[in-house]
Write a protein that holds these residues in place. Sequence first.
Motif, short mmCIF file in Angstrom:
data_model
loop_
_atom_site.label_atom_id
_atom_site.label_comp_id
_atom_site.label_asym_id
_atom_site.label_seq_id
_atom_site.Cartn_x
_atom_site.Cartn_y
_atom_site.Cartn_z
N ARG A 1 0.80 -1.23 0.00
CA ARG A 1 0.00 0.00 0.00
C ARG A 1 0.83 1.28 0.00
N PRO A 2 1.97 1.33 0.72
CA PRO A 2 2.75 2.58 0.67
C PRO A 2 3.26 2.93 -0.72
N ARG A 3 3.31 1.95 -1.62
CA ARG A 3 3.80 2.18 -2.97
C ARG A 3 2.66 2.50 -3.96
N LEU A 4 1.43 2.46 -3.47
CA LEU A 4 0.26 2.72 -4.31
C LEU A 4 -0.39 4.03 -3.93
N GLY A 5 -1.13 4.55 -4.85
CA GLY A 5 -1.96 5.71 -4.53
C GLY A 5 -3.19 5.24 -3.78
N PRO A 6 -4.00 6.17 -3.31
CA PRO A 6 -5.22 5.77 -2.61
C PRO A 6 -6.18 5.06 -3.57
N PRO A 7 -7.02 4.20 -3.03
CA PRO A 7 -7.96 3.50 -3.91
C PRO A 7 -9.05 4.46 -4.40
N ALA A 8 -9.64 4.13 -5.52
CA ALA A 8 -10.73 4.94 -6.06
C ALA A 8 -11.98 4.81 -5.21
N GLU A 9 -12.13 3.67 -4.56
CA GLU A 9 -13.27 3.46 -3.67
C GLU A 9 -12.85 2.55 -2.53
N TRP A 10 -13.63 2.57 -1.46
CA TRP A 10 -13.38 1.77 -0.28
C TRP A 10 -14.43 0.68 -0.19
N GLU A 11 -14.13 -0.35 0.57
CA GLU A 11 -15.02 -1.50 0.67
C GLU A 11 -15.38 -1.76 2.13
N SER A 12 -16.60 -2.17 2.33
CA SER A 12 -17.03 -2.60 3.66
C SER A 12 -16.30 -3.90 4.00
N PRO A 13 -15.87 -4.09 5.24
CA PRO A 13 -15.12 -5.31 5.58
C PRO A 13 -15.99 -6.55 5.72
N GLU A 14 -17.30 -6.41 5.83
CA GLU A 14 -18.15 -7.58 6.06
C GLU A 14 -18.18 -8.57 4.89
N PRO A 15 -18.34 -8.14 3.63
CA PRO A 15 -18.34 -9.12 2.55
C PRO A 15 -17.03 -9.92 2.44
N PRO A 16 -15.84 -9.29 2.51
CA PRO A 16 -14.63 -10.12 2.48
C PRO A 16 -14.51 -11.05 3.69
#
Length: 156
Positions: A79-94
């Motif tokens: 993650r430190p090598r990536l930009g921020p994600p375009a969207e975030w995800e709820s943790p319940e489905p994963p």
Amino acid sequence: MTTTATTRPDVARRPEGAIDPRGPQLAAELTAVVLVAVLLLPSPYDASLLAVQAVLFAIGAVRGVQATPHAWLFRTLVRPRLGPPAEWESPEPPRFAQAVGLAFALVGLVALLAGATVVGQVAVGFALVAALLNAVFAFCLGCEVYLLVRRFIATA
């Protein structure tokens, strides 16, 4: 000199408790590698490796995907090598997807230990297909099942 923080309009703000969806995708990539190894290794190594994967699934199902070793790898190395994600995800489905993976891993493990190699390999194969869908296409099959179950319960 004082500067004000600016936000990019193309980057969604992180809702409380949300996770970066690329983390579970990395976990799926690593899981796919482990499951392929389970299918290729002779007994008893296949069952031993599948037991390790079952423990990883259990951590994700019980404590949440953000508590897994895969999530730590993602947070510290990727993650430190990536930009921020375009969207975030709820943790319940994963988290639900981890529980489904755990179920298939346990069925496979019991079958391999009982000598029902074909049944064990089929169970591992199902988990592998789900992991590959997420790893390659960013399609979380367990997450989609979770959403379908929630919709069904809401309409019942």
